[in-house]
Scaffold this motif. Structure first.
Motif, PDB file in Angstrom:
ATOM      1  N   ASN A  68     -32.127  -3.823 -23.497  1.00 14.46           N
ATOM      2  CA  ASN A  68     -30.744  -4.294 -23.350  1.00 14.46           C
ATOM      3  C   ASN A  68     -30.366  -4.275 -21.869  1.00 14.46           C
ATOM      4  OD1 ASN A  68     -30.116  -1.642 -22.730  1.00 14.46           O
ATOM      5  ND2 ASN A  68     -29.181  -1.194 -24.706  1.00 14.46           N
ATOM      6  N   ALA A  69     -29.114  -4.582 -21.585  1.00 13.46           N
ATOM      7  CA  ALA A  69     -28.681  -4.698 -20.186  1.00 13.46           C
ATOM      8  C   ALA A  69     -28.825  -3.384 -19.416  1.00 13.46           C
ATOM      9  CB  ALA A  69     -27.234  -5.167 -20.141  1.00 13.46           C
ATOM     10  N   GLY A  70     -28.734  -2.264 -20.133  1.00 15.11           N
ATOM     11  CA  GLY A  70     -28.766  -0.963 -19.460  1.00 15.11           C
ATOM     12  C   GLY A  70     -30.157  -0.410 -19.257  1.00 15.11           C
ATOM     13  N   GLY A  71     -31.166  -0.985 -19.900  1.00 12.45           N
ATOM     14  CA  GLY A  71     -32.538  -0.474 -19.818  1.00 12.45           C
ATOM     15  C   GLY A  71     -33.266  -0.730 -21.122  1.00 12.45           C
ATOM     16  N   THR A  72     -34.034   0.254 -21.561  1.00  6.90           N
ATOM     17  CA  THR A  72     -34.740   0.093 -22.839  1.00  6.90           C
ATOM     18  C   THR A  72     -34.376   1.222 -23.790  1.00  6.90           C
ATOM     19  OG1 THR A  72     -36.631   1.343 -22.019  1.00  6.90           O
ATOM     20  CG2 THR A  72     -36.751  -1.058 -21.799  1.00  6.90           C
ATOM     21  N   VAL A  73     -34.549   0.939 -25.074  1.00  2.48           N
ATOM     22  CA  VAL A  73     -34.321   1.961 -26.094  1.00  2.48           C
ATOM     23  C   VAL A  73     -35.616   2.078 -26.898  1.00  2.48           C
ATOM     24  CG1 VAL A  73     -32.917   2.649 -28.076  1.00  2.48           C
ATOM     25  CG2 VAL A  73     -31.882   1.293 -26.241  1.00  2.48           C
ATOM     26  N   SER A  74     -36.209   3.265 -26.878  1.00  6.11           N
ATOM     27  CA  SER A  74     -37.443   3.485 -27.647  1.00  6.11           C
ATOM     28  C   SER A  74     -37.137   4.398 -28.825  1.00  6.11           C
ATOM     29  CB  SER A  74     -38.499   4.162 -26.779  1.00  6.11           C
ATOM     30  OG  SER A  74     -38.687   3.454 -25.605  1.00  6.11           O
TER      31      SER A  74
END
Lengths: 179, 122
Positions: free
Chosen positions: A85-91
């Protein structure tokens, strides 16, 4: 399980410290280990020295088990889902998916001895759910219901659709073991 | 202890140095306050520190600074029932705002790693 793991880690740290001290001490005093060996040899069967050796050995066993737990945990925290997403990644880890699937299965009727595992994490994750069922139930009906519930819960929680949920009925549970 | 240096402004009397550990603590305190976060996930060293009674405010946070940009990795245990993408977005926003407000540095990425979900006891 987490508390047990923490206790084992604590014992391991304590033991590592004791072994290090003993190592340094034996380097300084050449008779140190020899004297310990003699004390054990001369001690009675239920003496304090033997009990101490037994406790240390058990603690070492605990250390080995805790290391095994650690490796198991590392593997289960491997990301199964990655979202950008715009803020980085989500794992989202395999363990998260396994826990969700297990909890859904636990709340389902006529399903016992549940084990869940995420497979094929490199491309699309799929979940294998191994269960036991009581006799005289429709296995296809239970399986379909379980697949739908797990898929729905994971979709709701992670926003990801798990396409392949494999249900493996690996046993029939005896009537007296039912809750 | 690694750190990052930046000059506050031309009229300042020197440089300001903010260590990665400080950024990690700021990020950790901000992340744990977000709804849907059960706790931070600190791995083996975090567990050992916890067992020994050491309070680690930067537990579950890894910070990397490149120039004046900060890259933050946040390891969490989510609450059961929480919508992970929403929780992750809220953490990213909260951490970014807090770190930028307190340090003046730019948070380039806040990567969220959901390690596990807390299963409520029956």
């Amino acid at each position: 399980m987490v508390k047990l793991r923490k206790v084992l880690i604590f014992i391991s740290v304590l033991l590592a410290g004791l072994v290090s001290i003993a190592g340094v001490y034996s380097a300084l005093d050449s008779d140190f280990l020899y004297n310990i060996g003699n004390s054990i040899r001369n001690a009675g069967l239920f003496s304090g020295v033997r009990l101490a050796v037994l406790l240390v050995s058990l603690a070492f066993l605990g250390m080995v088990i805790s290391i095994l737990f650690t490796f198991q945990k590392k593997d289960s925290t491997k990301p199964a889902i990655k979202i950008s997403n715009a803020g980085g990644t989500v794992s989202i880890s395999s363990q998260t998916l396994e826990s969700l699937a297990k909890l859904v299965a636990k709340n389902a009727d006529n399903v016992y001895d549940i084990r869940t595992i995420v497979i094929d994490t490199d491309s699309k994750p799929s979940i294998e759910v191994r269960v036991k069922v009581p006799p005289i139930v429709s296995i296809p009906a239970i399986s379909a219901s379980l697949q739908e519930s797990i898929r729905s819960k994971i979709m709701e929680t992670t926003g990801t659709d798990i396409e392949n949920i494999r249900i493996v009925v690996d046993g029939i549970i005896e009537a007296d073991r039912k809750q | 202890m690694s750190g990052n240096e930046l000059i506050a402004n031309e009229e300042s009397y020197g440089q300001l140095k903010i260590s990665d550990d400080v950024i990690a603590i700021i990020a950790g305190l901000a992340a744990v306050e977000v709804n849907g976060v059960f706790s931070m996930s600190g791995g083996l060293t975090g567990d050992i520190a916890e067992v020994l009674g050491i309070r680690n405010l930067s537990k579950g946070i890894r910070v990397e600074t490149k120039g004046d940009k900060v890259y933050i990795n946040i390891y969490i245990i989510a609450e059961f029932g929480a919508r992970i993408p929403e929780v992750a977005w809220n953490i990213q926003e909260t951490v970014k705002k807090t770190v930028e407000r307190m340090t003046g540095m730019k948070v380039a990425e806040a990567n969220i790693h959901v390690q596990s979900v807390n299963i409520p006891r029956e």
